[in-house]
Every structure is written in structure tokens, then in C-alpha cells.
Design an enzyme around this catalytic site. Structure first.
Site, PDB file in Angstrom:
ATOM      1  N   THR A  35      40.681  88.143  25.161  1.00  0.00           N
ATOM      2  CA  THR A  35      40.275  86.990  25.984  1.00  0.00           C
ATOM      3  C   THR A  35      41.151  85.775  25.677  1.00  0.00           C
ATOM      4  OG1 THR A  35      38.601  86.364  24.345  1.00  0.00           O
ATOM      5  CG2 THR A  35      37.851  87.677  26.222  1.00  0.00           C
ATOM      6  N   TYR A 142      24.381  90.494  20.418  1.00  0.00           N
ATOM      7  CA  TYR A 142      25.380  89.504  20.002  1.00  0.00           C
ATOM      8  C   TYR A 142      24.803  88.580  18.923  1.00  0.00           C
ATOM      9  CZ  TYR A 142      28.168  85.185  20.277  1.00  0.00           C
ATOM     10  OH  TYR A 142      28.912  84.076  19.963  1.00  0.00           O
ATOM     11  N   ASN A 171      26.462  75.049  22.033  1.00  0.00           N
ATOM     12  CA  ASN A 171      27.308  75.444  23.177  1.00  0.00           C
ATOM     13  C   ASN A 171      28.588  74.613  23.148  1.00  0.00           C
ATOM     14  OD1 ASN A 171      24.638  76.498  24.008  1.00  0.00           O
ATOM     15  ND2 ASN A 171      25.773  76.976  25.878  1.00  0.00           N
ATOM     16  N   VAL A 185      29.288  77.146  31.059  1.00  0.00           N
ATOM     17  CA  VAL A 185      29.029  76.583  32.383  1.00  0.00           C
ATOM     18  C   VAL A 185      30.027  75.463  32.713  1.00  0.00           C
ATOM     19  CG1 VAL A 185      27.252  74.975  31.529  1.00  0.00           C
ATOM     20  CG2 VAL A 185      27.168  75.745  33.879  1.00  0.00           C
TER      21      VAL A 185
HETATM   22  N1  LIG Z   1      32.073  79.040  22.711  1.00  0.00           N
HETATM   23  C1  LIG Z   1      30.875  78.854  22.186  1.00  0.00           C
HETATM   24  O1  LIG Z   1      30.051  78.117  22.724  1.00  0.00           O
HETATM   25  C2  LIG Z   1      30.500  79.535  20.889  1.00  0.00           C
HETATM   26  C3  LIG Z   1      29.208  79.335  20.385  1.00  0.00           C
HETATM   27  C4  LIG Z   1      28.851  79.964  19.200  1.00  0.00           C
HETATM   28  C5  LIG Z   1      29.777  80.732  18.505  1.00  0.00           C
HETATM   29  N2  LIG Z   1      31.021  80.911  19.026  1.00  0.00           N
HETATM   30  C6  LIG Z   1      31.955  81.763  18.267  1.00  0.00           C
HETATM   31  O2  LIG Z   1      33.211  81.131  18.194  1.00  0.00           O
HETATM   32  C7  LIG Z   1      34.243  82.118  18.168  1.00  0.00           C
HETATM   33  C8  LIG Z   1      35.315  81.795  19.177  1.00  0.00           C
HETATM   34  O3  LIG Z   1      34.742  81.809  20.484  1.00  0.00           O
HETATM   35  P1  LIG Z   1      35.485  81.188  21.755  1.00  0.00           P
HETATM   36  O4  LIG Z   1      34.460  80.537  22.587  1.00  0.00           O
HETATM   37  O5  LIG Z   1      36.683  80.415  21.309  1.00  0.00           O
HETATM   38  O6  LIG Z   1      35.910  82.515  22.528  1.00  0.00           O
HETATM   39  P2  LIG Z   1      37.342  83.126  22.901  1.00  0.00           P
HETATM   40  O7  LIG Z   1      37.055  84.366  23.664  1.00  0.00           O
HETATM   41  O8  LIG Z   1      38.213  82.112  23.531  1.00  0.00           O
HETATM   42  O9  LIG Z   1      37.931  83.469  21.458  1.00  0.00           O
HETATM   43  C9  LIG Z   1      37.792  84.721  20.833  1.00  0.00           C
HETATM   44  C10 LIG Z   1      39.180  85.192  20.453  1.00  0.00           C
HETATM   45  O10 LIG Z   1      39.064  86.400  19.700  1.00  0.00           O
HETATM   46  C11 LIG Z   1      39.984  87.345  20.197  1.00  0.00           C
HETATM   47  N3  LIG Z   1      39.433  88.669  19.928  1.00  0.00           N
HETATM   48  C12 LIG Z   1      38.329  89.231  20.489  1.00  0.00           C
HETATM   49  N4  LIG Z   1      38.117  90.455  19.978  1.00  0.00           N
HETATM   50  C13 LIG Z   1      39.114  90.666  19.076  1.00  0.00           C
HETATM   51  C14 LIG Z   1      39.435  91.748  18.229  1.00  0.00           C
HETATM   52  N5  LIG Z   1      38.723  92.883  18.207  1.00  0.00           N
HETATM   53  N6  LIG Z   1      40.528  91.628  17.428  1.00  0.00           N
HETATM   54  C15 LIG Z   1      41.290  90.510  17.449  1.00  0.00           C
HETATM   55  N7  LIG Z   1      41.021  89.464  18.236  1.00  0.00           N
HETATM   56  C16 LIG Z   1      39.944  89.534  19.041  1.00  0.00           C
HETATM   57  C17 LIG Z   1      40.141  87.033  21.676  1.00  0.00           C
HETATM   58  O11 LIG Z   1      41.347  87.511  22.238  1.00  0.00           O
HETATM   59  C18 LIG Z   1      40.061  85.509  21.657  1.00  0.00           C
HETATM   60  O12 LIG Z   1      41.331  84.920  21.499  1.00  0.00           O
HETATM   61  C19 LIG Z   1      33.549  83.465  18.376  1.00  0.00           C
HETATM   62  O13 LIG Z   1      33.381  84.060  17.102  1.00  0.00           O
HETATM   63  C20 LIG Z   1      32.205  83.098  18.958  1.00  0.00           C
HETATM   64  O14 LIG Z   1      31.210  84.045  18.622  1.00  0.00           O
HETATM   65  C21 LIG Z   1      31.406  80.340  20.200  1.00  0.00           C
END
Ligand SMILES: NC(=O)c1ccc[n+]([C@@H]2O[C@H](COP(=O)([O-])OP(=O)(O)OC[C@H]3O[C@@H](n4cnc5c(N)ncnc54)[C@H](O)[C@@H]3O)[C@@H](O)[C@H]2O)c1
Length: 307
Positions: A35, A142, A171, A185
Site C-alpha cells: 500500500t 485487526y 484516527n 474518511v
Molecule cells: N492510519 C491510522 O489511522 C492508524 C491508526 C492506528 C494504527 N495505525 C498503524 O499505523 C501503521 C501505519 O499505517 P498507515 O496508515 O501509514 O498505513 P499505510 O498502508 O500507508 O502503511 C503501511 C505500510 O506497510 C507496508 N506493508 C504492509 N504489509 C507489509 C508487509 N507484509 N511487509 C512489508 N511492508 C508491508 C505497506 O506497503 C505500507 O507502506 C500501521 O501499523 C497501522 O496499523 C494507523
């Protein structure tokens, strides 16, 4: 410090990598680009394209001999976790263990900063804003897998004295958030409004979330790198904002005057969610600097200039 940032091509991880590089740290980004995007990579960081579950990544991380791990790579799609709970667990739990074990084999690992999820770990609690003392009660695979990563870190602390900070995000929104898949969103509506498309709010729009700006989340990651505190801590604003207000702010900054459509409420969707953030102030010296309007103004300007 030598730091591995997993998910460092993604929305939050790439901006954490930028901040660590700017502070003079040596950063290795690990990301499988599922992603994330190469355009988010910091040119001064090394990049390893690979899966956090793989042996190849484990070997490379061991050889890098990191002092710290910053774990942002994850399967982040809640609906996908319902359909494919094993894939979700393999990535979020197996990937975390693979990295921590590899880091330990490197011999220099002292601390881990972990992207946890406050929004999903407390479940449908009526204690709002929700403090860290509220028991974990996730209602999605999740939520379980993200919290399990945190539990393993707590176990590694007990077994090996490994220091960790689990940042339990609310969020998160802001520049670079992916508009596809299980995006927030703010990202989805921003993109649609700028394309001239209509937006659908599911339910009456009165459902609330705690929207925290990515720049503030990055600062929490910076503080967590040197903090004495070890454990989980909420990273949110403590302020509830409903989806109708988010939509109104987005249309204001997009310069669009178009009402939303309303669709059926999504089954199982939480009505209210907001995290207490007093502990972050106390143990990390962290407090958000952005309110939701300032964050949305900056986010919309970014989407406008990156179309
Ligand atoms: N965005 C939010 O509101 C939110 C809230 C709570 C927690 N988080 C956590 O923050 C972190 C980052 O989320 P984000 O919103 O930046 O999402 P994102 O999808 O932009 O980032 C996730 C990244 O991990 C990489 N990735 C996914 N699976 C992988 C794998 N198997 N091996 C190597 N790389 C992999 C993707 O390519 C991506 O670059 C995550 O751990 C998520 O659970 C995000």
C-alpha cells in the site's frame, strides 16, 4: 542511532522516517510496497523492498544491526482482517516477531517503537475519552493482531529487558494518506471532492472519531525514541469530531459547495470513539499541536498540490 523503519513507504511510516533522517539517524526502510509508494521514500534512507514476514528481510535487518526498530508495516484493512484473519495475523503478529527476533540477533537492539491502534483495541467501550486503564476488548481480527504485537513487546521486556513504546493511535489523517482501500474518511472525501465527485456518508454522520494529525503523530514517534517510559500510550486529541463536521471542513477548504449523500449505516460501526491523551503528556511530554481544522486545511492543500 541505526533505526529500521518498517512501513516506511507508507503514509505515517514515511513521515517518521523523514523525521528520523532529519535528526541525523541512519535509517533503513523496509516495505513491500503493498500500500506504500516509492515516491514517499526518503532519499537519504536506505530502502529494502521486502516482506516483514520473510527470511530475506530478517537476514538484512540482522546484518544492519539496528539500535532501534520502528514498526509501522501492517495489514491495516479492518474488513480484510475479517475475511482473512490468518493473513492479518501472519503479517501483524508474525511480521512483528520476525523483525524483533532479527533485531535482537543483530546484537545492538535496545528499543522498539510500535504503531498500535487505540481506535481498535478498546472496542465498543462507553468510557469516553478512553484512558489506557480501560481493558483491551478488540472487536475485529485487526484489533486483536495489533494489540497482540504490543503484548509480545511487553513479554520481550520481561524476558530480555527490551524497551518499547506502543503508540496507540487514534484516527490519523494528513498528507500522503492513501485514498485507496481502507483509507481514512479525510483522504477519501478529499480526493472525491477535488475530482468533483459526490461523497456518501454512511449513517447520519453523527458518528464521532478522534482525528489526530500525522505531523503530531510523527512528533510522538520522535519522543518515543528517547523516552524512559516503557509501555502503551494513547496518541489522540481527546476531542470527538463527527463525520458531518469533517465533511463541512473539507468542503470549506476544497472550495466546494456540495451536500453529501447519506447511505445506510454500516453494520457494527462504532458510534463514538475518542482517546484520553493525558498519559502522553505525562510520560512522553507529547500533546497535539494541530486541531482538526488546522490539520484539514493543511491536508487539503497537500491533496490540491499533489493531484
Ligand atoms: N492510519 C491510522 O489511522 C492508524 C491508526 C492506528 C494504527 N495505525 C498503524 O499505523 C501503521 C501505519 O499505517 P498507515 O496508515 O501509514 O498505513 P499505510 O498502508 O500507508 O502503511 C503501511 C505500510 O506497510 C507496508 N506493508 C504492509 N504489509 C507489509 C508487509 N507484509 N511487509 C512489508 N511492508 C508491508 C505497506 O506497503 C505500507 O507502506 C500501521 O501499523 C497501522 O496499523 C494507523
Amino acid at each position: 542511532m541505526r533505526i529500521v523503519v518498517t512501513g516506511g513507504a507508507g503514509f505515517i511510516g514515511s513521515q517518521v522516517a523523514d523525521a528520523y533522517v532529519a535528526l541525523g539517524h541512519e535509517v533503513l526502510v523496509v516495505d513491500n510496497l503493498s500500500t506504500g509508494s516509492k515516491s514517499n521514500l526518503n532519499p537519504k534512507a536506505s530502502f529494502l523492498e521486502g516482506d516483514v514476514r520473510s527470511e530475506a528481510v530478517a537476514k538484512a535487518v540482522e546484518a544492519f544491526k539496528p539500535d532501534a526498530l520502528n514498526l509501522h508495516a501492517a495489514q491495516i484493512d479492518v474488513r480484510k482482517s475479517v475475511v482473512e484473519p490468518r493473513f492479518d495475523a501472519d503479517t501483524n503478529i508474525g511480521g512483528t516477531l520476525n523483525l524483533v527476533e532479527a533485531g535482537r540477533r543483530g546484537g545492538a537492539l535496545k528499543r522498539v517503537v510500535y504503531a498500535a491502534s487505540g481506535g481498535s483495541m478498546y472496542g465498543d467501550t462507553s468510557v469516553l475519552p478512553t484512558p489506557e486503564t480501560e481493558p483491551a476488548a478488540p472487536v475485529s481480527p485487526y484489533g486483536v493482531s495489533k494489540f497482540t504485537g504490543e503484548l509480545y513487546l511487553s513479554c520481550y521486556r520481561a524476558m530480555h529487558g527490551l524497551h518499547y513504546v506502543a503508540l496507540r493511535y487514534a484516527n490519523v489523517f494528513g498528507p500522503r494518506q492513501n485514498v485507496h482501500g481502507e483509507a481514512g474518511v479525510v483522504a477519501i472525501f478529499s480526493e472525491r471532492l477535488l475530482r468533483g465527485d459526490g461523497c456518501t456518508i454512511y449513517g447520519d454522520g453523527g458518528q464521532t472519531r478522534d482525528f489526530v494529525f500525522v505531523g503530531d503523530v510523527v512528533q510522538a514517534n520522535v519522543k518515543a525514541l528517547t523516552s524512559d517510559y516503557c509501555g502503551g500510550v494513547n496518541i489522540g486529541t481527546g476531542v470527538e469530531t463527527d463525520v458531518n463536521r469533517i465533511f463541512a471542513l473539507l468542503t470549506k477548504y476544497a472550495g466546494v459547495d456540495k451536500p453529501p449523500a447519506y447511505g445506510p449505516q454500516r453494520a457494527g460501526e462504532q458510534r463514538k470513539s475518542v482517546l484520553a491523551n493525558g498519559k502522553a503528556k505525562q510520560v512522553l511530554g507529547w500533546a497535539p499541536r494541530y486541531d482538526v481544522e488546522k490539520g484539514i486545511a493543511e491536508t487539503m492543500a497537500w491533496y490540491q498540490s499533489h493531484r
